[in-house]
Enzyme design. Sequence first.
Site, PDB file in Angstrom:
ATOM      1  N   GLY A  69      24.635  63.946   1.190  1.00  0.00           N
ATOM      2  CA  GLY A  69      24.215  63.190   2.361  1.00  0.00           C
ATOM      3  C   GLY A  69      24.698  63.828   3.645  1.00  0.00           C
ATOM      4  CD  GLN A 177      28.145  52.836   3.127  1.00  0.00           C
ATOM      5  OE1 GLN A 177      28.047  51.943   2.292  1.00  0.00           O
ATOM      6  NE2 GLN A 177      28.940  53.876   2.948  1.00  0.00           N
ATOM      7  CB  SER A 194      24.799  60.096   0.384  1.00  0.00           C
ATOM      8  OG  SER A 194      25.547  60.848  -0.532  1.00  0.00           O
ATOM      9  CB  CYS A 323      48.362  52.317   8.611  1.00  0.00           C
ATOM     10  SG  CYS A 323      48.553  51.885  10.344  1.00  0.00           S
TER      11      CYS A 323
END
Length: 465
Positions: A69, A177, A194, A323
């Site tokens: 993709g 998506q 993708s 994080c």
Amino acid sequence: MPYFDAASAAPLHPVAREALLASLDEGWADPARLYREGRRARLLLDAAREAAAEAVGCRPDELVFTPSGTQAVHSGIFGALAARRRVGRRLLHSAVEHSSVLHAAEVHEAAGGTAAAVGVDRTGRIAAGDFGAALLPGTALACLQSANHEVGTEQPVEEVAELCQEAGVPLLVDAAQSLPWGPVPGAWSLMAASAHKWGGPPGVGLLAIRKGTRFAPQGPLDERESGRAPGFGNLPAIVAAAAALRALRVEAGTERDEAARLRGLVERIRARVPELVPDVEVVGDPEHRLPHLVTFSCLYVDGEILLQELDRAGFSVSSGSSCTSSTLTPSHVLRAMGVLSEGNVRVSLPYGTPEADVERFLEVLPGTVRSVRERLGVPAPAGAGESVAEESALVVDALGERCPVPVIELGRAIGRVRVGGTVTVLSDDEVSAVDIPAWCWTQKQEYVGQEAADQGVAYVVRRSV
């Protein structure tokens, strides 16, 4: 072990597995050859292209298969830009595009072009009017994802495509998506996706270029895939990818509609998590969103530790927060939205997720978050159990500390100043630029602003409640 990270890579769809095994025996030959084995391979490739084109909403001769993709995105961007060089060298995109688009924009700028980003609201959604206003003269190409990979927000592609058409600017849509759940509406010009996002094998992307769109493939040309994707394609994987996409489309609107079932499970997570876990912000648009994805951020939580603890509890989830990565920069998506990045959890349910797995996740999550917070020390609400605060201003030195410590120290200090007083947090962690203003939003405190300090940055917060 429940796998809740389909937005990164979905498990192989059962139909894709069957198609892959069958095509390994039938589709190994070169489809460009005229002998029997080649003709058989060509039939498989043509059938796969027709099935994928039907799912995308384009003609079969408008669609090519690529090795990924990301390569589809890059080929689409640079081919469209090269074909419209005389028009201009400006690339327009949203601020929350996938990194493949942003990396392409960086290369384009390094080569002398320009790029501009359109901002989003707190849900991660652009305003179509803002995007249209940014279609300035000299814009060669516009890029807009159909739905965001981190928070699931769907974009107004149909409206934007119409504005792009009026402005004479081609629109490339990254549909990685959303394509599993339905075709992208509107008069878009190029589309990339993708296969491993919808249950196909990894290593297969697709690029659709509608007729009438000016396009100049970059790099050495190849006789395969109309010169737009050089090299010998992985035909068995292509066949399996097309089979999985077609299976999802066939189920849509029936009793086996997986999108509708997963949407119900995600809605349960969106509603229950804030009830079960204090100080949580569910991010993304509550209505215009993908059916299988939900993201939330937990205050006062180290995201990496939280994901590790959930993994120990048997749940594979991911995060958009810095994080939980090897970088020290906050997610560009969460930064653009202005929402919390600390303690960020992305749950994306794959095809066939049992309801019982979601219920067990909701049972495990509160205790897991609580244990992580206890390690760092959760600050009490401002003024809770304290005498009336007398301080008018405090300075918190969080230099050298990483998220979420600066926000935890702010939470501890805010109750020590009187209403109207200020807390200044000194921090050299770039994530603080995102999380301190977001903390103020969630805690109903006033974010005054930031200013340079001798070391790091001084973030000033005024107590409002």
